[in-house]
Structure formats: structure tokens, C-alpha cells
Scaffold this motif. Structure first.
Motif, PDB file in Angstrom:
ATOM      1  N   SER B 129       0.811  -1.209   0.000  1.00 44.81           N
ATOM      2  CA  SER B 129       0.000   0.000   0.000  1.00 44.81           C
ATOM      3  C   SER B 129       0.855   1.274   0.000  1.00 44.81           C
ATOM      4  O   SER B 129       1.800   1.399   0.766  1.00 44.81           O
ATOM      5  CB  SER B 129      -0.912  -0.021   1.225  1.00 44.81           C
ATOM      6  OG  SER B 129      -1.923   0.918   1.060  1.00 44.81           O
ATOM      7  N   SER B 130       0.514   2.204  -0.904  1.00 40.16           N
ATOM      8  CA  SER B 130       1.155   3.519  -1.019  1.00 40.16           C
ATOM      9  C   SER B 130       2.566   3.496  -1.590  1.00 40.16           C
ATOM     10  O   SER B 130       3.176   4.544  -1.733  1.00 40.16           O
ATOM     11  CB  SER B 130       1.209   4.258   0.328  1.00 40.16           C
ATOM     12  OG  SER B 130      -0.069   4.360   0.856  1.00 40.16           O
ATOM     13  N   ARG B 131       3.096   2.318  -1.882  1.00 38.79           N
ATOM     14  CA  ARG B 131       4.423   2.299  -2.528  1.00 38.79           C
ATOM     15  C   ARG B 131       4.247   2.622  -4.012  1.00 38.79           C
ATOM     16  O   ARG B 131       3.145   2.640  -4.540  1.00 38.79           O
ATOM     17  CB  ARG B 131       5.065   0.918  -2.384  1.00 38.79           C
ATOM     18  CG  ARG B 131       5.155   0.455  -0.958  1.00 38.79           C
ATOM     19  CD  ARG B 131       6.543   0.728  -0.393  1.00 38.79           C
ATOM     20  NE  ARG B 131       6.597   0.455   1.047  1.00 38.79           N
ATOM     21  CZ  ARG B 131       6.622  -0.768   1.563  1.00 38.79           C
ATOM     22  NH1 ARG B 131       6.606  -1.806   0.781  1.00 38.79           N
ATOM     23  NH2 ARG B 131       6.683  -0.933   2.861  1.00 38.79           N
ATOM     24  N   SER B 136       1.209   2.776  -9.150  1.00 36.31           N
ATOM     25  CA  SER B 136       1.133   2.683 -10.612  1.00 36.31           C
ATOM     26  C   SER B 136       0.256   1.502 -11.023  1.00 36.31           C
ATOM     27  O   SER B 136      -0.527   1.607 -11.971  1.00 36.31           O
ATOM     28  CB  SER B 136       2.532   2.572 -11.224  1.00 36.31           C
ATOM     29  OG  SER B 136       3.366   1.779 -10.436  1.00 36.31           O
ATOM     30  N   GLY B 137       0.360   0.380 -10.293  1.00 35.95           N
ATOM     31  CA  GLY B 137      -0.479  -0.778 -10.593  1.00 35.95           C
ATOM     32  C   GLY B 137      -1.955  -0.451 -10.441  1.00 35.95           C
ATOM     33  O   GLY B 137      -2.779  -0.800 -11.283  1.00 35.95           O
ATOM     34  N   SER B 138      -2.292   0.257  -9.378  1.00 34.05           N
ATOM     35  CA  SER B 138      -3.695   0.605  -9.144  1.00 34.05           C
ATOM     36  C   SER B 138      -4.207   1.533 -10.234  1.00 34.05           C
ATOM     37  O   SER B 138      -5.357   1.424 -10.664  1.00 34.05           O
ATOM     38  CB  SER B 138      -3.854   1.283  -7.784  1.00 34.05           C
ATOM     39  OG  SER B 138      -3.573   0.366  -6.769  1.00 34.05           O
ATOM     40  N   LEU B 212     -11.111  -6.251  -3.860  1.00 29.39           N
ATOM     41  CA  LEU B 212     -10.425  -6.948  -2.773  1.00 29.39           C
ATOM     42  C   LEU B 212      -9.506  -5.993  -2.021  1.00 29.39           C
ATOM     43  O   LEU B 212      -9.460  -5.999  -0.793  1.00 29.39           O
ATOM     44  CB  LEU B 212      -9.622  -8.136  -3.311  1.00 29.39           C
ATOM     45  CG  LEU B 212      -8.894  -8.939  -2.248  1.00 29.39           C
ATOM     46  CD1 LEU B 212      -9.874  -9.548  -1.259  1.00 29.39           C
ATOM     47  CD2 LEU B 212      -8.045 -10.045  -2.880  1.00 29.39           C
ATOM     48  N   LYS B 213      -8.808  -5.146  -2.758  1.00 29.99           N
ATOM     49  CA  LYS B 213      -7.885  -4.232  -2.097  1.00 29.99           C
ATOM     50  C   LYS B 213      -8.645  -3.257  -1.200  1.00 29.99           C
ATOM     51  O   LYS B 213      -8.236  -2.980  -0.074  1.00 29.99           O
ATOM     52  CB  LYS B 213      -7.072  -3.461  -3.127  1.00 29.99           C
ATOM     53  CG  LYS B 213      -6.149  -2.509  -2.457  1.00 29.99           C
ATOM     54  CD  LYS B 213      -5.175  -1.851  -3.379  1.00 29.99           C
ATOM     55  CE  LYS B 213      -4.440  -0.784  -2.612  1.00 29.99           C
ATOM     56  NZ  LYS B 213      -5.044   0.531  -2.728  1.00 29.99           N
TER      57      LYS B 213
END
Ligand code: ADP
Ligand code: MG
Lengths: 344, 326
Positions: B129-131, B136-138, B212-213
Motif C-alpha cells: 500500500s502507497s508504494r 502505478s499498478g492501481s 479486494l484491495k
């Protein structure tokens, strides 16, 4: 003097939030004696929980232990918790240091049986079969006086009342014989009668298991019942520190005096208005200058606004050296109050 | 539990009756007369007499008011007869039966892929999370989620079939399919199915991993997660066991919704890929006013929707011990 279990020196834990640095714990030093109970008392928001979470190292980002030391004395070994690698710290959690929380209703995982949650803790720290771990779980439920423990172990948390869930939490915490039990407001969310039962249980289990307890509360009644030593916190700092009887006979800091004055007492008539400390705990983002208590203090003077006091032994003959206070004018206030009592 | 399910089932049947009745009525009031259409298609000189029309309408059962026809249809359905297709002149059940496997081949594979990829992806993004990689994936997932499947399908075709020429543009089999060995046939089918399955999958994949996230982000903030960490459990086990087990609860209610999507999602994409499945059939039967086929498909979708809800209920009780149907 025997070796303490935990010695915290100049601990500072800050949260680096978007609004600024929240200095939740500033320069806190305290000692948890072996097999005894230290009470941490203060209004909500003064840094008690963060102090406790720092010991068990469950401060998550943006929070961070900035400086200070937490020494844990385990079988003659001194373990420095602030710099212990995370993998080593994980082995300490649950096995040497256990913690129970204020919210028994939400602190247990709703989708696992209570027995399996206790057994999981046991298996994590001991090489035992799942059968043995389960038996230990049942034994622990029995020890926290849950009736019909054998059957109830395979029930889910929602089948238990708040008080019963807190017992389950205690059973889980003690299942690996920890040296230190941190109890963060363990009875606050419970009914008065249930509160008393849980505290009684904790005391009895301390006699049986011999662990030290760090009990956190905002209730001086709980302190009176449980603690051997008391540490009073205000606005991220320790403002007074003394053995329990000493603190109850000679509260010195104006904040501690305020806490006592605002206590409901059995002698007082119910409808009489309690004297509360005026104002609220300041936000760590906007701490006042000088002594952080001065805006709420009836005895505040010019010096209090400018100069932050240090934690020191007061210069009073009747006060033992174990009693320290964080106030410029502790002596003067004590004399003033004594005079007031005599004149009545 | 059983009693609850029976009650749900009875309600479901009632809903089913209502849905089919309304749709039957709607179809009948659609402009266009299947009898006329059929005669026009079949006659060589395009001269049609009123008598012929009357006869054809009678054959199709269109001479009666729709509610009477509906009751007749219902009666047939109850005896297991879905009536005869106007266009194919064959029993509706065999027309659908012939094509359903082709559609399920796409949709079931894509559903499996969606879950197989979405769960690890959702867990990975929660852990990171937040990396930078999570951010970028999100973002990428969000873009995929917003891209309609027919657009995605066209991009896939353009890139892999037209530009790179790696995969066939559309269809289910090559022209020389019959001459191929069993292995060759399988390979041929696989190549043809790849693009449609990809087009089916990416949207759902983006949706489920984001779902899910979001649920996991909520779950990891719960008190019992702190308790688990205080026991000394490692971060991976806390995430994949204590937190995921709880996030499964909202996730399974989603599974119920995917059941009708097994068929409904196919309508547009099968057209784009010229895939001879249920979707294409549905499309054609509407164009041709093939009432019995439309009703057969509607019945199937409705039953799947109801079964999906029932399945969600059962799974829900299965993963959440607090739920009991009484
Ligand atoms: N995760 C966090 N992020 C930012 N600030 C926090 C966080 N946790 C605690 N704080 C702040 O630290 C201060 C002390 O909190 P806490 O130790 O929980 O108080 P209490 O004495 O009631 O247990 C409070 O002002 C609180 O707002
Ligand atoms: Mg607290």
C-alpha cells in the motif's frame, strides 16, 4: 533493589502526519518492576496507548520511535527493544510481552473460534501438536473462569458477551506465560460489575503467573485497586510518578490534584457536581509553550508560560525520594493547600 | 438454513414467473411480425397473401392474445419443452444446447482467470500500500476497469491479430479445422479463444482486484488485526489468513453476481469476435424475432440470476459464522 523487568528511558514516539509532527510521547521514562503492576493514568489523548504500543513495537507508519531506549531484562539478559530486529521482536510478542486492549467486542477475529485463536498463539511460540495447543487453550479458558470451557472453546467470539471476550483475550495473552502483560484500558468498555470481575481476575492471575502488568486507565479507582506504582501522564509527558499509596496520600502536581478532585467518591452525595479540570487536553499539534498544563492550571504563574519544568524530587520533608513531579511550584502549592486544609 | 433456502427458492420462482411474463409481453409488442418476416425470406417472388400470413401466424401461435400464448408457453416449459425455434425449425433446447458450451468455454475460463489473478494481485497491492508499484499498478487497473470491453476487444484485435498477426482475428476454428489432428484442433481452438478470453477477463480482473484491495484496506485497520500482530504473527500470515479470511465475506457475495454474467457478458463480445455461442444467438434471434429462442434464453438468464443469489447466500453462511438463516 531488585532488577526491574522493563526500563524505559527518554522515549519519544512521533507520528509524521500530513498536518505536522504529532509528538505523542515526549521524553517518557518509567520502570516496570518485576512481578508488580505499574499504572499509567491520564486523560484520553495524553499518550498512554502510544507508550504501550511502543513497548510492544506495534506503532505503524507514519508513527516512529524517534529516540530513547526500552530495556527488557529477560533471565539476566538485557534486550534493547527499540533496536531489536523485527523478526526477533516478533518472537517477543505474545511470548514475553502480551497485550490486551480496550475493545473486547472487536479485538477477537470474528471468523475463528476462540479456542483456535488461543491455540494459534500457543503454537506460534511453542513446538507442540495442535492437540496439545488446543488443550492448553481449554486450560487457559478454564483459568480465566469461563464456565464450560471445553465446549465454549469451539464457539465463535459473537457467542460471548463483552466481559467474556475480555476473559478470552486475557486467556490468549497469558497462554504463553509472558513476563509482561500490557492491559490498555481493559475494563473501560465494560459494565461496572463486570469491570470489577475482570480486575479481580487479573490480580489473581498475576499471583498465579507472576507476570508484571502495565495497566493503562483514566480511572483512579482502577489504579487504587491494581497498581503498585503510578505514573501520571499529561500531554505526552510524565507529570508525576510515585508508589500508589504515596500518590494517593500526597498528590503534588496540580493535574493529579485535579484528577482526584474530579473523582466520584462513595462519601459524596450523588447529585453533587464533580469538580472537573477546566479545559481539554491540548492537541499535540498545538501544545502550549512552557508547562503544557499551564492554561488549565489554577496555580499557573508567569514562569509556567515560559519555562518547561523538569521531572524532579520536590523539596519537601514528608515526601520520599521515589516520588517525582513535573512542576515548578510543587512545594508552594503543597504548603498553600496544607494551610487551606488547616484553616477549615 | 434449509427452511430459509426453500423460502428463498419459492420467492425466486415467483419472480421468475413475473419476469418471463413481462418479457413475453414486451416481445410480443416489439414492432415486427415474425410470420411476415419468415414468409418474406422464404418466398421467391416476394408476393405474400393475407391468407398465407394468417396461416403462418396461427402456426407460430401469434393469433392468440399474448397472455394465452404465455400460458401455453409456460405449460410447455413445465413439461420440459421449450418449443420450436422459428428460424432453425428445431427444438429451442437443442439450438441452445449446441452453442452454450462454446460460450461457457470463454466465460468459465475467464472467470477462473479473474479470481486466480485478482486475489494475489489484491493481496499484493494491500501489502505494498502507497508504494510506487502499488500506486502505478492501481492506476493501470483503474484504467482497465474504465475501458469498456468492446473497446478493449478492438484494441486486442488490432494489436495481436492485425498488427502482429499472431492470433486469428475472429471465429472459432480455422478453415482447415477438420483436417487437423486432435492436438492440432485443440491448439487451433486455443488460439482462437485467446483474444476473446482476454477481452472477457481484463475488466473483471481489474474490478475484483480493486474490490479486494478496498475491502482489505478496511479489514487491516480492524482491532483483531492488531491483536493478531500482538500475538507475534508475521505480516504475511496476518494478511493472507487473518485479514483475507474476513475480506472473503464481501467477496463471496460478488461471486453470486458473476453467475448470470457467465452468459450476459457474451452478447457484445461474441459479436465482435464472431464467436458462434449464446451471445451471437441472442443477438440474431432478436433481429429475426425468434420468440421461442428469446424466451428460452431469458428463462436461462433469470434462472442463473436466481441461482447466483442463492449461491451467494449459501457461501455467505459458509464463510461468516455470525450468519445463520432462521
Ligand atoms: N496513528 C496515529 N496517527 C496520528 N496521531 C496519532 C496516532 N495514534 C495516536 N495519535 C495521537 O497521539 C496522541 C496520544 O494518543 P494515545 O496514546 O492513543 O492517547 P491515550 O492516552 O488516550 O491512549 C493523541 O493526540 C493521538 O491523536
Ligand atoms: Mg488509549
Amino acid at each position: 533493589m531488585t532488577e526491574p523487568l522493563v526500563e524505559i528511558k527518554n522515549l519519544r514516539t512521533h507520528f509524521f502526519t500530513d498536518e505536522g509532527v504529532v509528538k505523542a510521547v515526549e521524553d517518557v521514562s518509567l520502570t516496570i518492576p518485576r512481578g508488580k503492576t505499574l499504572g499509567l493514568v491520564g486523560e484520553s489523548g495524553c499518550g498512554k496507548s502510544v507508550t504501550a504500543l511502543s513497548i510492544i513495537r506495534l506503532i505503524s507508519p507514519p508513527g516512529k520511535i524517534v529516540s530513547g531506549s526500552i530495556a527488557f531484562y529477560d533471565d539476566g539478559r538485557k534486550i534493547e527493544l527499540t533496536t531489536l530486529p523485527e523478526a526477533e521482536m516478533r518472537k517477543m510478542r505474545g511470548s514475553r510481552i502480551a497485550m490486551i486492549f480496550q475493545e473486547p467486542m472487536t479485538s477477537l477475529n470474528p471468523v475463528f473460534t476462540v479456542g483456535s485463536q488461543i491455540a494459534e498463539a500457543v503454537r506460534l511460540h511453542h513446538r507442540v501438536s495442535s492437540r496439545e495447543a488446543w488443550d492448553r487453550a481449554v486450560e487457559m479458558l478454564h483459568k480465566v473462569r469461563i464456565p464450560d470451557a471445553q465446549r465454549r472453546a469451539s464457539e465463535y467470539p459473537h457467542h460471548f458477551s463483552g466481559g467474556m471476550r475480555q476473559r478470552v483475550m486475557i486467556a490468549m495473552a497469558l497462554s504463553c506465560n509472558p513476563k509482561l502483560l500490557i492491559a490498555d484500558e481493559p475494563s473501560t468498555a465494560l459494565d461496572v460489575t463486570i469491570q470489577a470481575q475482570v480486575l479481580d481476575l487479573l490480580r489473581d492471575l498475576q499471583t498465579e503467573f507472576g507476570m508484571s502488568i502495565l495497566i493503562i486507565t483514566h480511572d483512579l479507582g482502577v489504579i487504587a485497586e491494581m497498581a503498585d506504582d503510578v505514573c501520571v501522564m499529561y500531554a505526552s509527558k510524565v507529570v508525576e510518578y510515585a508508589p500508589v499509596v504515596e500518590l494517593f496520600t500526597n498528590p503534588l502536581h496540580p493535574y493529579t490534584r485535579g484528577l482526584f478532585a474530579s473523582r466520584p467518591e462513595p462519601g459524596k452525595p450523588k447529585d453533587q457536581k464533580l469538580r472537573t479540570i477546566p479545559g481539554v487536553v491540548p492537541s499535540p499539534l498545538r501544545f502550549p509553550s512552557g508547562c503544557k498544563f499551564h492554561p488549565r492550571c489554577a496555580y499557573a504563574q508567569e514562569r509556567c508560560k515560559k519555562e518547561e519544568p523538569v521531572l524532579r524530587r520536590p523539596n519537601l520533608s514528608q515526601i520520599p525520594p521515589s516520588h517525582v513531579v513535573h512542576c515548578h511550584f510543587a512545594e508552594q502549592i503543597e504548603e498553600q493547600e496544607e494551610a487551606a486544609v488547616k484553616s477549615v | 438454513m434449509l427452511q430459509y433456502l426453500v423460502r428463498r427458492m419459492l420467492w425466486g420462482l415467483l419472480t421468475l414467473l413475473l419476469i418471463t411474463f413481462v418479457i413475453y409481453g414486451l416481445i410480443r409488442f416489439m414492432p415486427g411480425d415474425p410470420a411476415l418476416l419468415k414468409l418474406y425470406q422464404e418466398s421467391s417472388d416476394k408476393k405474400i397473401t393475407a391468407e398465407q400470413i394468417e396461416q403462418q401466424r396461427k402456426m407460430y401461435g401469434l393469433d392468440q392474445p399474448f397472455y394465452i400464448a404465455y400460458v401455453k408457453w409456460l405449460g410447455d416449459v413445465l413439461t420440459g419443452n421449450l418449443q420450436t425455434s422459428f428460424a432453425y425449425k428445431a427444438p429451442v433446447s437443442s439450438v441452445i444446447g449446441e452453442r452454450i458450451g462454446r460460450t461457457l468455454m470463454l466465460t468459465i475460463n475467464s472467470l477462473i482467470l479473474e479470481y486466480l489473478l485478482a486475489i494475489p494481485l489484491g493481496l499484493y497491492f494491500t501489502a505494498r500500500s502507497s508504494r510506487l508499484d502499488e500506486r502505478s499498478g492501481s492506476m493501470l487497473l483503474f484504467m482497465l476497469y474504465s475501458l469498456p470491453s468492446f473497446c478493449g476487444a478492438l484494441f486486442l484485435q488490432l494489436w495481436f491479430a492485425v498488427y502482429l498477426e499472431w492470433l486469428p482475428l475472429h471465429g472459432m476454428q480455422s478453415d482447415n479445422y477438420e483436417q487437423l489432428s486432435t492436438l492440432g484442433k485443440t491448439w487451433d481452438l486455443f488460439k482462437h479463444a485467446l483474444l476473446p478470453v482476454a477481452a472477457f477477463t481484463y475488466g473483471g480482473l481489474a474490478y475484483y482486484s480493486r474490490f479486494l484491495k478496498a475491502t482489505m484496506n478496511e479489514t487491516v485497520r480492524q482491532d483483531y488485526i492488531r491483536t493478531a500482530r500482538a500475538k507475534g504473527i508475521g505480516p504475511l500470515k496476518v494478511l493472507c489468513w487473518h485479514a483475507f479470511r474476513n475480506s472473503l465475506i464481501p467477496l463471496v457475495t460478488q461471486i453470486g453476481l458473476t453467475l448470470p454474467a457467465l452468459l450476459s457478458g457474451a452478447i457484445i463480445l461474441e459479436r465482435i469476435f464472431s464467436w458462434p455461442g449464446i451471445g451471437t444467438l441472442f443477438f440474431q434471434s432478436i433481429l429475426e424475432r425468434d420468440y421461442p429462442i428469446i424466451m428460452g434464453l431469458v428463462l436461462m438468464f433469470s434462472i442463473l440470476t436466481l441461482l447466483g443469489q442463492l449461491l451467494a447466500d449459501v457461501l455467505y453462511a459458509f464463510v461468516d459464522p455470525r450468519v445463520s438463516y432462521k
